[in-house]
Design an enzyme around this catalytic site. Structure first.
Site, PDB file in Angstrom:
ATOM      1  N   ARG A  86       9.714 -11.352  -0.141  1.00 56.14           N
ATOM      2  CA  ARG A  86       9.214 -10.227  -0.931  1.00 56.14           C
ATOM      3  C   ARG A  86       8.983 -10.678  -2.359  1.00 56.14           C
ATOM      4  O   ARG A  86       9.830 -11.300  -2.984  1.00 56.14           O
ATOM      5  CB  ARG A  86      10.232  -9.083  -0.887  1.00 56.14           C
ATOM      6  CG  ARG A  86       9.869  -7.866  -1.717  1.00 56.14           C
ATOM      7  CD  ARG A  86       9.105  -6.847  -0.905  1.00 56.14           C
ATOM      8  NE  ARG A  86       8.724  -5.697  -1.701  1.00 56.14           N
ATOM      9  CZ  ARG A  86       9.243  -4.488  -1.571  1.00 56.14           C
ATOM     10  NH1 ARG A  86      10.182  -4.266  -0.682  1.00 56.14           N
ATOM     11  NH2 ARG A  86       8.822  -3.498  -2.314  1.00 56.14           N
ATOM     12  N   ASP A 101      15.187  -0.037   2.463  1.00 52.94           N
ATOM     13  CA  ASP A 101      15.508   1.118   1.632  1.00 52.94           C
ATOM     14  C   ASP A 101      16.861   1.677   2.044  1.00 52.94           C
ATOM     15  O   ASP A 101      17.080   1.966   3.229  1.00 52.94           O
ATOM     16  CB  ASP A 101      14.457   2.227   1.796  1.00 52.94           C
ATOM     17  CG  ASP A 101      13.150   1.893   1.105  1.00 52.94           C
ATOM     18  OD1 ASP A 101      13.178   1.171   0.092  1.00 52.94           O
ATOM     19  OD2 ASP A 101      12.096   2.362   1.574  1.00 52.94           O
TER      20      ASP A 101
END
Length: 165
Positions: A86, A101
């Site tokens: 990422r 998340d």
């Protein structure tokens, strides 16, 4: 389940099935108990740049180890995202190899620049509620009066989910 942390996983870049499964294996390292794991779901991109590929999503529940706080768990999740490739955001909701998340951490609530608990849009997203309903249908997100199952039944959205494994 009252002290479980629920984590939504998403990927729409690279070998998403492999990335999600590897991330789930790594999340197991953060729990003394076996993870609760949903199926994998292919989902339409929501609020993403035009032309974004579909996402593969899942949700896991883990029992945080002693002394783990929502903030320390978030740090671990962000480190794992970076490990999986990422990059810092250039635009909102851009394609990414791994998105983790923190949806809820038991009954904890937070509103800080780094963390909002429960996740502020979890109750509005089928790609969170559908997999979460598989592993915790009766869970109440802090601040909600309806179970995950009830929220899912009442949700009105254009999202399309297809079970992918």
């Amino acid at each position: 389940m009252p002290n479980d942390a629920f984590i939504a996983l998403g990927s729409n870049m690279g070998d998403s099935p492999r990335l999600i499964r590897q991330a789930i294996d790594r999340l197991q390292e953060l729990s003394d108990q076996p993870l609760l794991k949903s199926a994998l779901w292919q989902t339409t991109p929501i609020d993403c740049p035009p032309g974004s590929p579909p996402f593969l999503n899942a949700v896991v529940g883990l029992e945080p180890r002693a002394a783990v706080t929502p903030e320390s768990l978030l740090e671990r999740l962000q480190a794992l995202e970076r490990e999986f490739g990422r990059q810092p955001k250039r635009m909102l909701n851009e394609p990414r190899p791994l998105d983790l998340d923190l949806i809820a951490f038991g009954s904890e609530t937070r509103t800080t620049p780094q963390l909002t608990l429960p996740h502020p849009r979890a109750h509005l997203r089928r790609f969170v509620l559908q997999p979460l309903s598989e592993i915790a249908p009766d869970f109440l997100l802090p601040g909600q009066t309806k179970s995950i199952r009830q929220l899912l039944v009442e949700l009105r959205t254009d999202e399309v989910l297809t079970r992918a494994g």
